[in-house]
Design a protein around this motif. Structure first.
Motif, PDB file in Angstrom:
ATOM      1  N   ILE A 611     -43.694 -63.547 -50.890  1.00 13.82           N
ATOM      2  CA  ILE A 611     -44.953 -64.254 -51.150  1.00 13.82           C
ATOM      3  C   ILE A 611     -45.076 -64.712 -52.596  1.00 13.82           C
ATOM      4  O   ILE A 611     -46.075 -65.350 -52.948  1.00 13.82           O
ATOM      5  CB  ILE A 611     -46.153 -63.359 -50.791  1.00 13.82           C
ATOM      6  CG1 ILE A 611     -46.243 -62.167 -51.748  1.00 13.82           C
ATOM      7  CG2 ILE A 611     -46.083 -62.897 -49.350  1.00 13.82           C
ATOM      8  CD1 ILE A 611     -47.476 -61.325 -51.545  1.00 13.82           C
ATOM      9  N   PHE A 614     -45.726 -68.443 -53.015  1.00  9.49           N
ATOM     10  CA  PHE A 614     -47.067 -68.825 -52.572  1.00  9.49           C
ATOM     11  C   PHE A 614     -48.123 -68.362 -53.574  1.00  9.49           C
ATOM     12  O   PHE A 614     -49.129 -69.044 -53.793  1.00  9.49           O
ATOM     13  CB  PHE A 614     -47.352 -68.217 -51.193  1.00  9.49           C
ATOM     14  CG  PHE A 614     -46.385 -68.651 -50.133  1.00  9.49           C
ATOM     15  CD1 PHE A 614     -46.557 -69.854 -49.466  1.00  9.49           C
ATOM     16  CD2 PHE A 614     -45.295 -67.862 -49.810  1.00  9.49           C
ATOM     17  CE1 PHE A 614     -45.669 -70.255 -48.491  1.00  9.49           C
ATOM     18  CE2 PHE A 614     -44.401 -68.247 -48.841  1.00  9.49           C
ATOM     19  CZ  PHE A 614     -44.583 -69.458 -48.175  1.00  9.49           C
ATOM     20  N   LEU A 619     -51.829 -70.236 -53.493  1.00 12.47           N
ATOM     21  CA  LEU A 619     -52.206 -70.281 -52.085  1.00 12.47           C
ATOM     22  C   LEU A 619     -52.715 -68.941 -51.564  1.00 12.47           C
ATOM     23  O   LEU A 619     -53.191 -68.871 -50.431  1.00 12.47           O
ATOM     24  CB  LEU A 619     -51.003 -70.725 -51.235  1.00 12.47           C
ATOM     25  CG  LEU A 619     -50.440 -72.109 -51.564  1.00 12.47           C
ATOM     26  CD1 LEU A 619     -49.231 -72.398 -50.691  1.00 12.47           C
ATOM     27  CD2 LEU A 619     -51.514 -73.178 -51.359  1.00 12.47           C
TER      28      LEU A 619
END
Length: 700
Positions: A611, A614, A619
């Motif tokens: 992650i 992101f 996000l």
């Protein structure tokens, strides 16, 4: 004035006490003997006879099986076999080593200091209260009113679907609140267990699990203890009640012959040793007979014990003082240690028997039955303390569910049997073969260590008066040439290699029979086959986990979960703190978490790596990243609060966002209910605007 002699006064008082106790005993035995005492005594006698005399498995009773296991734990031969050893009493500690290894394995999984082998979790689908459903309907009506749409123009399926959506949102809020309540309840139970002796009792139960046919815990039980208390001005010692967990020796538990677990049999008896002080402290407590306690202490000042045919051997193996003549009541003549063996009876008792005991003790029926109506022909779950023929205590089962406060687990369960199998039973035949091979090996080594001489005395000279003396450079004088040798030496062949191979074969067989292989606890084994590579050894180790998982699963289901569930029920009923209470269940996670911690650490690192892009792109919410990092730091054994501070609040899942235009109305723009955690949602009366605000933002 003539003053009385203090010695004579004390003697007269003692005589009066003895006469009073004797009169009480006579009264019990002549015409008013308590049927309750006879009922419990008969039940205990039948359970004791069934445990000690009835053949259970392998030609032995349950009691003798436990003694065999105890001897194996301490590397001692059974008496009938020890008499036939011919002086070679070597005992290979195979079974005891496997027991210690299994105990360490289970402790490492369940009883480490970082994790608890249990948790309290909310039910997956929370039950929405009537107040919550009413709040959802009120929110729907308010939403319809503000939208300008008349209710009569809406189709019934639209109304039902929208109300269902709002109820789901309220259920999510209730679920989140229940999680918080469960976290508080879990901490509270952990604190109660720590103060109640859970660690010591559970550690002893793990050892019993591997050695005996069963491990027994008794909880929750209430004990009065003397504890210091500061009242603001001075320190005082006051009597406090504590909820405790205690280990019960498997030798001291006597289930009914028809019992397959602690709850389904007609009754369950425990031989509960108590000191004289502990008995005297019960005087004046509810449901105790003061007359019976005083009579017991007077008639048996040195203690009273139930008969046990192997008490001395058991005490010696367990490292205790010699028990003396069990069954006698006078310490001065038997050497008894002054304890009283009270029979703690839990089972079904006829109502008429309990009513008769109340009449005998001069107590109203409410002292035993409370406010419920009494049917003399009905059976009631009762708890009775018996010593000799005297009933010391009687009351209905104080646990609201009627459960008996005993939990029993076995290393390997036997369907339909109260007791299961421990490693002592599983390894008995292998242990005997290993011992036999070891004795023969020692015997052969002794015989093969030197020659055996044959001496013909007719050929020795008359001057040889010590033919048995053999030493280097010794010269024997003989006579009669041509008649053969006077001394012949024979060497016993050594078969130590063959016997050692047999011993090693059975030693390796114990790995498969017990499910506790040597490589699981660092033992040295030949690196052959799959064990020759790291990957193969890992596969073998994972396969070995299946056997230990079964034992841990039995601990989870039959020991840990019932104990924690009893504490949960106790707190739900008696704890005034409503923030602890929620619709929850107790989950034991031992069998699921043997390597779950390591796997979770690895998966958390993988998740963080996945992650990262992101998160860099913005996000993901900051709160989610921080909580994930907090979780990873907690897995490493650190306190996340010391690094990140307190956890960041998150919006309740599924909660609709507030309508900015209406955010200032009502009581504020909060998205979570203002009610206390785990409390029922009250009816709307103008003060619950936060609930309406949380539900109104979604358009119809």
């Amino acid at each position: 004035m003539i003053f009385p002699n203090p010695a004579n006064a004390a003697g007269d008082l003692l005589l009066r006490r003895e006469q009073g106790a004797h009169a009480y005993q006579v009264e019990q035995s002549v015409g008013l003997r308590s049927r309750l005492g006879a009922f419990v005594r008969d039940a205990f006698t039948r359970a004791k006879r069934h445990k000690e005399a009835v053949v259970w498995r392998n030609g032995a009773s349950v009691h003798e099986t436990m003694m065999r296991c105890l001897r194996m734990r301490h590397n001692e031969y059974d008496p009938e076999l020890a008499r036939a050893l011919d002086g070679i009493d070597v005992y290979m500690p195979l079974a005891s080593m496997k027991m210690r290894a299994a105990q360490a394995w289970i402790r490492d999984t369940l009883a480490n200091a970082e994790d608890k082998p249990w948790t309290v979790e909310p039910t997956p689908i929370p039950e929405l209260s009537d107040a919550g459903k009413l709040a959802a309907r009120q929110a729907f009506l308010l939403e319809v009113q503000r939208s300008g749409v008349e209710l009569r123009y809406l189709a019934p399926y639209q109304v039902q679907a929208r109300i269902k959506q709002l109820e789901d949102v309220a259920a999510d809020i209730v679920l989140e609140t229940a999680r918080e309540a469960c976290a508080r309840m879990e901490k509270h139970i952990a604190d109660q267990l720590e103060e109640g002796g859970w660690r010591e009792a559970f550690d002893a139960a793990i050892e019993d699990l591997t050695v005996f046919p069963g491990a027994v815990l008794k909880s929750p039980i209430v004990r009065r203890v003397q504890a210091p208390q500061w009242d603001g001005e001075r320190l005082r010692i006051v009597a406090r009640t504590k909820v405790r967990v205690e280990r019960v020796s498997p030798f001291d538990l006597y289930p009914a012959p028809d019992a397959t677990n602690p709850q389904d049999g007609s009754y369950l008896c425990e031989r509960m040793p108590m000191t004289g002080k502990a008995l005297s402290d019960c005087i004046g407590l509810p449901n105790f007979s003061e007359r019976a306690i005083r009579a017991t202490l007077t008639l048996h000042p040195g203690g009273y014990a139930c008969s046990d045919p192997v008490a001395n051997e058991r005490a010696q193996l367990e490292g205790l003082a010699t028990a003396g003549a069990w069954g006698a009541s006078n310490a001065s003549s038997t050497g008894h240690d002054g304890t009283y063996d009270v029979v703690d009876f839990w089972g079904r008792v006829p109502g008429a028997v309990l009513l008769e005991w109340c009449q005998l003790e001069g107590l109203p029926p409410s002292a035993v039955f409370g406010e419920r109506a009494v049917d003399p022909d009905a059976y009631y779950e009762a708890n009775v303390w018996l010593l000799g023929d005297l009933v010391l205590r009687s009351l209905l089962n104080p646990i609201p569910t009627g459960q008996r406060p005993y939990q029993v687990a076995s290393f390997s369960r036997l369907p339909g049997s109260f007791w299961g199998e421990g490693l002592g039973q599983i390894l008995r035949d292998v242990q005997r073969q290993v011992n036999s091979a070891a004795r023969r090996l020692v015997q052969n080594m002794a015989y093969a260590s030197g020659p055996i001489a044959e001496i013909n005395l007719d050929l020795l000279d008359e001057s040889e008066d010590a033919p048995n003396l053999v030493r280097p450079y010794r010269v024997f004088y003989t006579q009669g040439a041509g008649k053969g040798r006077a001394i012949n030496m024979e060497k016993i062949p050594s078969v130590a290699a063959e016997l050692n191979a047999v011993l090693q074969a059975y030693w390796r067989l114990a790995d498969e029979v017990s499910g506790v292989p040597a490589y699981a606890y660092g033992g040295t084994t030949p690196a052959t086959g799959a064990a020759a590579t790291m990957g193969g050894l890992s596969l073998l180790y994972n396969s070995a986990l299946r056997g230990i998982k079964q034992a841990i699963g039995n601990l989870d289901k039959h020991l840990i979960e019932p104990t924690i569930a009893a504490y949960y029920l106790l707190n739900m009923l008696l704890n005034p703190d409503a923030s602890l209470k929620a619709d929850a269940t107790v989950v034991a996670r031992g069998a699921k978490g043997i390597m779950a911690r390591e796997m979770r650490q690895a998966r958390t690192v993988e998740t963080l790596q996945a992650i990262t892009p992101f998160a860099q792109g913005g996000l993901l919410p900051r709160e989610g990243l921080v909580n994930l990092l907090r979780d990873w730091v907690g897995l490493q054994g650190f306190n996340p609060d010391l690094i990140f501070g307190k956890a960041l609040p998150m919006n309740a899942p599924g909660t609709p966002p507030l309508d900015p235009a209406n955010a200032g109305e009502g009581t504020g723009a909060r998205t979570t209910p203002a009610t206390a955690p785990a409390t029922a949602m009250p009816a709307l009366d103008g003060r619950q605007g936060s609930v309406v605000d949380a539900l109104r933002g979604d358009a119809l």
